[in-house]
Scaffold this motif. Structure first.
Motif, short mmCIF file in Angstrom:
data_model
loop_
_atom_site.label_atom_id
_atom_site.label_comp_id
_atom_site.label_asym_id
_atom_site.label_seq_id
_atom_site.Cartn_x
_atom_site.Cartn_y
_atom_site.Cartn_z
N MET A 205 0.84 -1.20 0.00
CA MET A 205 0.00 0.00 0.00
C MET A 205 0.87 1.25 0.00
SD MET A 205 -3.08 1.33 0.09
CE MET A 205 -4.24 0.25 0.86
N GLN A 206 1.92 1.26 0.81
CA GLN A 206 2.81 2.42 0.85
C GLN A 206 3.40 2.69 -0.53
OE1 GLN A 206 5.33 1.01 4.11
NE2 GLN A 206 4.70 2.78 5.31
N HIS A 207 3.85 1.65 -1.16
CA HIS A 207 4.46 1.79 -2.49
C HIS A 207 3.43 2.29 -3.50
CE1 HIS A 207 7.03 1.03 -5.90
NE2 HIS A 207 6.06 0.33 -6.45
N ALA A 208 2.23 1.72 -3.48
CA ALA A 208 1.20 2.07 -4.46
C ALA A 208 0.79 3.53 -4.36
CB ALA A 208 -0.02 1.17 -4.28
N GLU B 294 -2.97 -0.07 -9.41
CA GLU B 294 -2.00 -0.48 -8.39
C GLU B 294 -2.56 -0.27 -6.98
OE1 GLU B 294 1.04 -2.02 -8.36
OE2 GLU B 294 0.57 -2.37 -10.47
N VAL B 295 -3.19 0.87 -6.76
CA VAL B 295 -3.77 1.14 -5.43
C VAL B 295 -4.91 0.16 -5.18
CG1 VAL B 295 -4.97 2.83 -3.99
CG2 VAL B 295 -3.01 3.54 -5.38
N ARG C 128 -5.34 9.03 -1.34
CA ARG C 128 -3.94 9.05 -0.90
C ARG C 128 -3.84 9.45 0.58
NH1 ARG C 128 -0.02 11.68 -4.90
NH2 ARG C 128 0.41 9.58 -5.57
N GLU C 129 -4.56 10.49 0.96
CA GLU C 129 -4.52 10.97 2.35
C GLU C 129 -5.05 9.90 3.31
OE1 GLU C 129 -6.77 14.28 5.10
OE2 GLU C 129 -6.52 14.71 2.97
#
Length: 130
Positions: A10-13, A26-27, A97-98
């Motif tokens: 998740m962090q990477h996406a 991706e997310v 994203r937030e």
């Protein structure tokens, strides 16, 4: 999938630029993987022979803290569902994203509280439990 791997995915996406056509897929995959990993985590911890049942048996004084961890499970599961729903709207990139970032922090904190609880239950000797 392991919970740590789901968090890292998740962090990477979410760090991928939103203008990249692969961002949303991706997310979406990362959310699905984190949901699966978190569901597995809940089963392993809350199940009838799960970690929490063992803690209650071995260290009943910690039962109130387990209630907090179970509450985390509900909160994280709800947040994952909401995140998944918002991904369908192409105008929700900033929100996604937030909130994904907030969710990641919540899961990290939950993991730490769980580790602290297990250490308290099994890593320290306080004498006879009742």
């Amino acid at each position: 999938m392991e919970l740590l791997g789901g968090i890292q995915r998740m962090q990477h996406a979410i760090q991928t630029p939103v203008g990249d056509p692969a961002w949303r897929p991706e997310v979406k995959r990362a959310v699905a993987q984190l949901k699966a990993a978190f569901a597995e985590h809940v089963e392993v911890t809350e199940g009838p022979s799960g970690l929490y049942a063992g803690v209650i048996h071995d260290a009943p004084r910690l039962a109130p803290y387990l209630d907090d961890l179970v509450g985390d499970h509900r909160s994280v599961s709800t947040a994952l569902d909401e995140l998944e729903g918002r991904l369908a709207d192409p105008h929700e990139y900033d929100w996604v994203r937030e909130h994904a970032d907030l969710l990641i922090r919540e899961v990290w904190q939950h993991r730490q509280r769980g580790a602290d609880l297990l250490y308290e239950a099994y890593g320290t000797d306080l004498g006879g439990e009742t």
